[in-house]
Design an enzyme around this catalytic site. Structure first.
Site, PDB file in Angstrom:
ATOM      1  N   HIS A 213       0.806  -1.213   0.000  1.00  0.00           N
ATOM      2  CA  HIS A 213       0.000   0.000   0.000  1.00  0.00           C
ATOM      3  C   HIS A 213       0.850   1.278   0.000  1.00  0.00           C
ATOM      4  O   HIS A 213       0.324   2.366  -0.171  1.00  0.00           O
ATOM      5  CB  HIS A 213      -0.999  -0.039   1.153  1.00  0.00           C
ATOM      6  N   SER A 217      -0.411  -1.031  -6.214  1.00  0.00           N
ATOM      7  CA  SER A 217      -0.321  -2.254  -7.003  1.00  0.00           C
ATOM      8  C   SER A 217       0.212  -1.961  -8.391  1.00  0.00           C
ATOM      9  O   SER A 217      -0.066  -0.917  -8.963  1.00  0.00           O
ATOM     10  CB  SER A 217      -1.706  -2.895  -7.121  1.00  0.00           C
ATOM     11  N   LYS A 241     -15.044  -7.778  -7.254  1.00  0.00           N
ATOM     12  CA  LYS A 241     -14.280  -8.593  -8.216  1.00  0.00           C
ATOM     13  C   LYS A 241     -13.592  -9.754  -7.485  1.00  0.00           C
ATOM     14  O   LYS A 241     -13.672 -10.909  -7.921  1.00  0.00           O
ATOM     15  CB  LYS A 241     -13.245  -7.709  -8.911  1.00  0.00           C
ATOM     16  N   ASP A 242     -12.942  -9.445  -6.362  1.00  0.00           N
ATOM     17  CA  ASP A 242     -12.309 -10.509  -5.575  1.00  0.00           C
ATOM     18  C   ASP A 242     -13.355 -11.461  -5.014  1.00  0.00           C
ATOM     19  O   ASP A 242     -13.096 -12.654  -4.849  1.00  0.00           O
ATOM     20  CB  ASP A 242     -11.480  -9.907  -4.435  1.00  0.00           C
ATOM     21  N   GLU A 285       5.048 -34.025  -0.400  1.00  0.00           N
ATOM     22  CA  GLU A 285       3.809 -33.490  -0.943  1.00  0.00           C
ATOM     23  C   GLU A 285       4.078 -32.831  -2.291  1.00  0.00           C
ATOM     24  O   GLU A 285       5.186 -32.362  -2.550  1.00  0.00           O
ATOM     25  CB  GLU A 285       3.248 -32.445   0.038  1.00  0.00           C
TER      26      GLU A 285
HETATM   27  C1  HEM Z   1       0.568 -16.089   2.685  1.00  0.00           C
HETATM   28  C2  HEM Z   1       0.902 -15.796   1.471  1.00  0.00           C
HETATM   29  C3  HEM Z   1       0.616 -14.456   0.786  1.00  0.00           C
HETATM   30  C4  HEM Z   1      -0.430 -13.594   0.985  1.00  0.00           C
HETATM   31  C5  HEM Z   1      -1.597 -13.741   1.958  1.00  0.00           C
HETATM   32  C6  HEM Z   1      -0.221 -12.490   0.081  1.00  0.00           C
HETATM   33  C7  HEM Z   1      -1.071 -11.394  -0.020  1.00  0.00           C
HETATM   34  C8  HEM Z   1      -0.986 -10.410  -0.973  1.00  0.00           C
HETATM   35  C9  HEM Z   1      -2.023  -9.468  -1.275  1.00  0.00           C
HETATM   36  C10 HEM Z   1      -3.389  -9.375  -0.540  1.00  0.00           C
HETATM   37  C11 HEM Z   1      -1.582  -8.688  -2.301  1.00  0.00           C
HETATM   38  C12 HEM Z   1      -2.383  -7.623  -3.040  1.00  0.00           C
HETATM   39  C13 HEM Z   1      -3.297  -8.277  -4.074  1.00  0.00           C
HETATM   40  C14 HEM Z   1      -2.559  -8.831  -5.268  1.00  0.00           C
HETATM   41  O1  HEM Z   1      -1.830  -8.080  -5.924  1.00  0.00           O
HETATM   42  O2  HEM Z   1      -2.697 -10.041  -5.539  1.00  0.00           O
HETATM   43  C15 HEM Z   1      -0.240  -9.122  -2.644  1.00  0.00           C
HETATM   44  C16 HEM Z   1       0.571  -8.552  -3.632  1.00  0.00           C
HETATM   45  C17 HEM Z   1       1.844  -9.000  -3.955  1.00  0.00           C
HETATM   46  N1  HEM Z   1       2.466 -10.156  -3.483  1.00  0.00           N
HETATM   47 FE1  HEM Z   1       1.709 -11.379  -2.084  1.00  0.00          FE
HETATM   48  N2  HEM Z   1       0.945 -12.684  -0.646  1.00  0.00           N
HETATM   49  C18 HEM Z   1       1.479 -13.877  -0.246  1.00  0.00           C
HETATM   50  C19 HEM Z   1       2.639 -14.450  -0.735  1.00  0.00           C
HETATM   51  C20 HEM Z   1       3.490 -13.863  -1.673  1.00  0.00           C
HETATM   52  C21 HEM Z   1       4.693 -14.464  -2.183  1.00  0.00           C
HETATM   53  C22 HEM Z   1       5.206 -15.845  -1.776  1.00  0.00           C
HETATM   54  C23 HEM Z   1       5.234 -13.563  -3.073  1.00  0.00           C
HETATM   55  C24 HEM Z   1       6.517 -13.673  -3.917  1.00  0.00           C
HETATM   56  C25 HEM Z   1       7.572 -14.301  -3.593  1.00  0.00           C
HETATM   57  C26 HEM Z   1       4.389 -12.415  -3.121  1.00  0.00           C
HETATM   58  C27 HEM Z   1       4.605 -11.278  -3.904  1.00  0.00           C
HETATM   59  C28 HEM Z   1       3.705 -10.245  -4.085  1.00  0.00           C
HETATM   60  C29 HEM Z   1       3.907  -9.097  -4.949  1.00  0.00           C
HETATM   61  C30 HEM Z   1       5.156  -8.786  -5.769  1.00  0.00           C
HETATM   62  C31 HEM Z   1       2.734  -8.310  -4.859  1.00  0.00           C
HETATM   63  C32 HEM Z   1       2.433  -7.010  -5.610  1.00  0.00           C
HETATM   64  C33 HEM Z   1       1.781  -7.413  -6.879  1.00  0.00           C
HETATM   65  C34 HEM Z   1       1.448  -6.268  -7.777  1.00  0.00           C
HETATM   66  O3  HEM Z   1       1.155  -5.184  -7.283  1.00  0.00           O
HETATM   67  O4  HEM Z   1       1.500  -6.517  -8.999  1.00  0.00           O
HETATM   68  N3  HEM Z   1       3.332 -12.627  -2.263  1.00  0.00           N
HETATM   69  N4  HEM Z   1       0.105 -10.193  -1.812  1.00  0.00           N
END
Ligand code: HEM
Lengths: 419, 259
Positions: A213, A217, A241-242, A285
């Site tokens: 934030h 995004s 949408k989500d 797994e």
């Molecule tokens: C428990 C696991 C995770 C949760 C709950 C989580 C949650 C979120 C949420 C709510 C967002 C904003 C919505 C979206 O852009 O999809 C986000 C964005 C993002 N996440 Fe995660 N995430 C997790 C794991 C990861 C992992 C493992 C990675 C990469 C190694 C990652 C990389 C990113 C990136 C780069 C963004 C920004 C995406 C963009 O703005 O294009 N996340 N995450």
């Protein structure tokens, strides 16, 4: 962040003393999303839902589980047979782990495709990699708890990996086990850690979202929004949408839980652990299979372990390996095919991980492992240097609206009004 | 990205469909086990246990398999789910003597089993079980239908799959050639013989019939909540379809002036 006025007086009273409602409003109502974000941007929210689901079902399972080698297996069967809806809790939790990895792997491949890991989102991405590591540790220890054959032998194989390190290896393994083999002390500590790690993940996820934030995004075009005509407020646009994406996902999830709950598991884990009988094939797994293949790609144990950790380490430094200024692969004609090859490579690695390490599988596994590192360490820096990206659109709204938009830019300048 | 989306959706659907259609989970396991072609009434998303078959299967277990195999996770009271009434369950339990105690004198004593007791095991421990079976251990059958690749189909195959060993295979004493057992040399004799049990409902007790019945019974024993699970699943999926449809409509409406 200006304090918000709320209709509910109690909420207002609290908010003036502790502005958590203002904060939530700021982060989840007003948060501006690029209007062109597609459904791949829903997977973060889905991951969040799965995390909460895992924590809730896990707590109820823990109330009925006994972490002792002589009782663990039976206590799980008690949950399945005698605890009200225990079978439901367990099957949700069991399949939820797989769902978690499906969702998070897609979430990561989204980031890879659209270059979401590049400036200014490097830290956001790295926090993501930390989450991935924590998830893997949590899932591994959770799988040990039912104390079936695969639990025991999986734990034995994986903890034994640490013995590969020279000098400190054996003492580390003994320390991990709390003894001289995987036994009751191991089970106890794994239970304690498996209970606490999801809350650590939750904390790190909060950091993840906080970092998101700050930068905002990314979006399919990979260009920054230039003003309100390029964005929509999170609520109601992204909430609905989500919500739709969540519905589709839950149908997929429920199909496994209710109609084939053991599909993703291994039958051997319904045999109580027996240190004297080794299963014919010890397989982890499915979500660990690509890493398992990398582990076994080199005949040397230490080499394998280092490569496996290396496979995650390259993700950590990926923001600096990628030399391209353009984020979205959409505009990267040279990189694009390599993105898909990498994806295919991961699938091949997964398949190899499920096969016994013999004959042709060894060679394929070695080639696929080599390619994985080649992609990140050589191709990614190189392509960024030599590629001529396609021209980027001037702005999001221009690109979105020229393709059949019904309203001129600005029609959504005050979109909150209609909520 | 279109290609990626299509690939994902295809993969997702394929995975989801195999999940729903009940392809036995482990069929994807490394070694290609071929299984006999039998079907069971509890398969599929609307499947329910054939009570008659499961009751007959219990009889086969009780009169044949229980000589060697324990079922430690199942209690006599659970039999009520197969359609036995309370008195029948009590009567079945009362046929067994179990050790209880200690009593006020500090001594263990024998008493007839009650509904709440677990199925009585044939042997006091694994060593005793091995000693009476040429060193082979007859495994507990409570979870057998989930603990083998192929599940109930495998159990059916195992019980009907004894045959003459091919010429090049020498079968050691106390072992038997079975086409479905991995490695083919099984320490369990071909225990089902035609009319080995007499069914009260007059069903002819062929080997196939008994194998099918006991496989049904063992599936119930391993997964007693199968029916409740599938029935709840139908309701949950129907609810989710409505929910998702509504979300889609709302999403279309909210986004109408943005696209
Ligand atoms: C428990 C696991 C995770 C949760 C709950 C989580 C949650 C979120 C949420 C709510 C967002 C904003 C919505 C979206 O852009 O999809 C986000 C964005 C993002 N996440 Fe995660 N995430 C997790 C794991 C990861 C992992 C493992 C990675 C990469 C190694 C990652 C990389 C990113 C990136 C780069 C963004 C920004 C995406 C963009 O703005 O294009 N996340 N995450």
């Amino acid at each position: 962040m200006a304090a918000q006025q709320f209709k509910n007086p109690v909420v207002n009273w609290i908010d003036r003393r502790l502005p958590i409602f203002t904060m939530m409003h700021h982060e989840y109502n007003e948060y501006m999303m690029p209007r062109n974000a597609n459904y791949w941007w829903s997977f973060g929210a889905l991951a969040m839902v799965v995390l909460i689901t895992m924590i809730v079902t896990g707590i109820f399972l823990a109330m009925n589980y006994t972490a002792h080698t002589s009782m663990a297996f039976e206590s799980v069967e008690r949950i399945m047979r005698d605890v009200n809806y225990g079978w439901l809790l367990r099957y949700i939790h069991m399949n939820g782990a797989s769902m978690f990895f499906i969702v998070v792997y897609i979430h990561m491949f989204r980031g890879l495709y659209y270059g979401s890991y590049k400036t200014p989102r490097e830290l956001l991405w790295m926090i993501g990699v930390v989450i991935l590591l924590l998830m893997m540790a949590t899932a591994f220890m959770g799988y040990v708890l039912p104390w079936g054959q695969m639990s025991f032998w999986g734990a034995t194989v994986i903890t034994n990996l640490f013995s590969a390190f020279p000098f400190v290896g054996d003492p580390i393994v003994t320390w991990l086990w709390g003894g001289f083999s995987v036994d009751n002390p191991t089970l106890n500590r794994f239970f304690a850690l498996h209970f606490v790690l999801p809350f650590v993940i939750l904390g790190v996820v909060i950091l993840h979202v906080a970092a998101l934030h700050v930068t905002g995004s990314n979006n399919p075009l990979g260009i920054e929004p230039k003003g309100p005509q390029d964005t929509v407020p999170f609520n109601p646009y992204l909430t609905v949408k989500d919500g739709f994406a969540l519905g589709i996902f839950l149908i997929f999830f429920a199909a496994f839980v209710f109609f084939n709950p053991n599909y993703l598991g291994h039958p051997d884990n319904y045999i109580p652990a027996n240190p004297l009988v080794t299963p014919a094939h010890i397989v982890p797994e499915w979500y660990f299979l690509p890493f398992y293949a990398i582990l076994r790609a080199v005949p040397d144990k230490l080499g394998g372990v280092l490569l496996m950790f290396g496979a995650i380490a390259v993700l950590f430094v990926l923001p600096w390996l990628d030399t391209s200024k353009v984020r979205s692969t959409k505009f990267r004609p040279l990189y694009k095919p390599f993105y898909y090859i990498l994806m295919a490579d991961c699938v091949v690695l997964g398949y190899i991980g499920s096969q016994p390490p013999e004959g042709i599988y060894v060679l394929i596994g070695q080639l696929a492992t080599a390619y994985y590192f080649l992609h990140f360490l050589v191709l990614t820096p190189l392509i960024g240097k030599i590629e001529r990206p396609r021209p980027l659109p001037a702005s999001i709204s221009e690109s979105v609206l020229k393709g059949g938009g019904r309203f001129p830019a600005g029609a959504t300048a005050k979109p909150m009004e209609k909520a | 990205m279109r290609a990626m989306r299509t690939a994902f959706i295809a993969a997702g659907l394929a995975l989801g469909l195999t999940g729903v259609l009940g392809v036995p989970g482990s069929a994807r396991a490394a070694e290609a086990v071929h299984l006999p072609e039998v079907s069971f009434s509890h398969e599929g998303i609307f499947g329910t246990f054939d009570r008659g078959s499961a009751q007959r299967g219990f009889q086969v277990y009780k009169e044949v398999c229980a000589a060697c195999h324990s079922m430690r996770l199942v209690s006599y009271r659970n039999l009520a789910e197969l359609g036995f009434n309370e008195d029948e369950v009590k009567a079945i339990a009362a046929q067994y003597e179990v050790t209880a105690g200690p009593n006020d004198q500090g001594e263990m004593f024998q008493r007839p089993a009650v509904a709440a007791d677990r199925f009585k095991s044939p042997f006091p421990n694994d060593q005793a079980a091995r000693a009476s079976n040429n060193g082979a251990l007859p495994p507990d059958l409570s979870l057998m239908a989930k603990a083998r690749v192929g599940g109930e189909k495998y159990i059916y195959g195992l019980l009907t799959g004894y045959e003459e060993a091919p010429a090049e295979v020498t079968v050691p004493d106390g072992q038997y050639y079975n086409k479905y057992f991995p490695g083919h040399l099984l320490g369990m004799p071909p225990i089902l013989q035609p009319d080995g049990v007499t069914y009260a409902d007059g069903t002819p007790a062929t080997v196939e019939q008994m194998a099918h019945d006991v496989a049904t019974f063992l599936t119930w024993a391993a997964e007693p909540n199968l029916e409740a699970r599938k029935q709840m699943g139908i309701k949950v999926i129907l609810f989710l379809l409505v929910f998702t449809g509504m979300m889609y409509a709302v999403k279309r409406k909210v986004w109408a002036d943005v696209h």
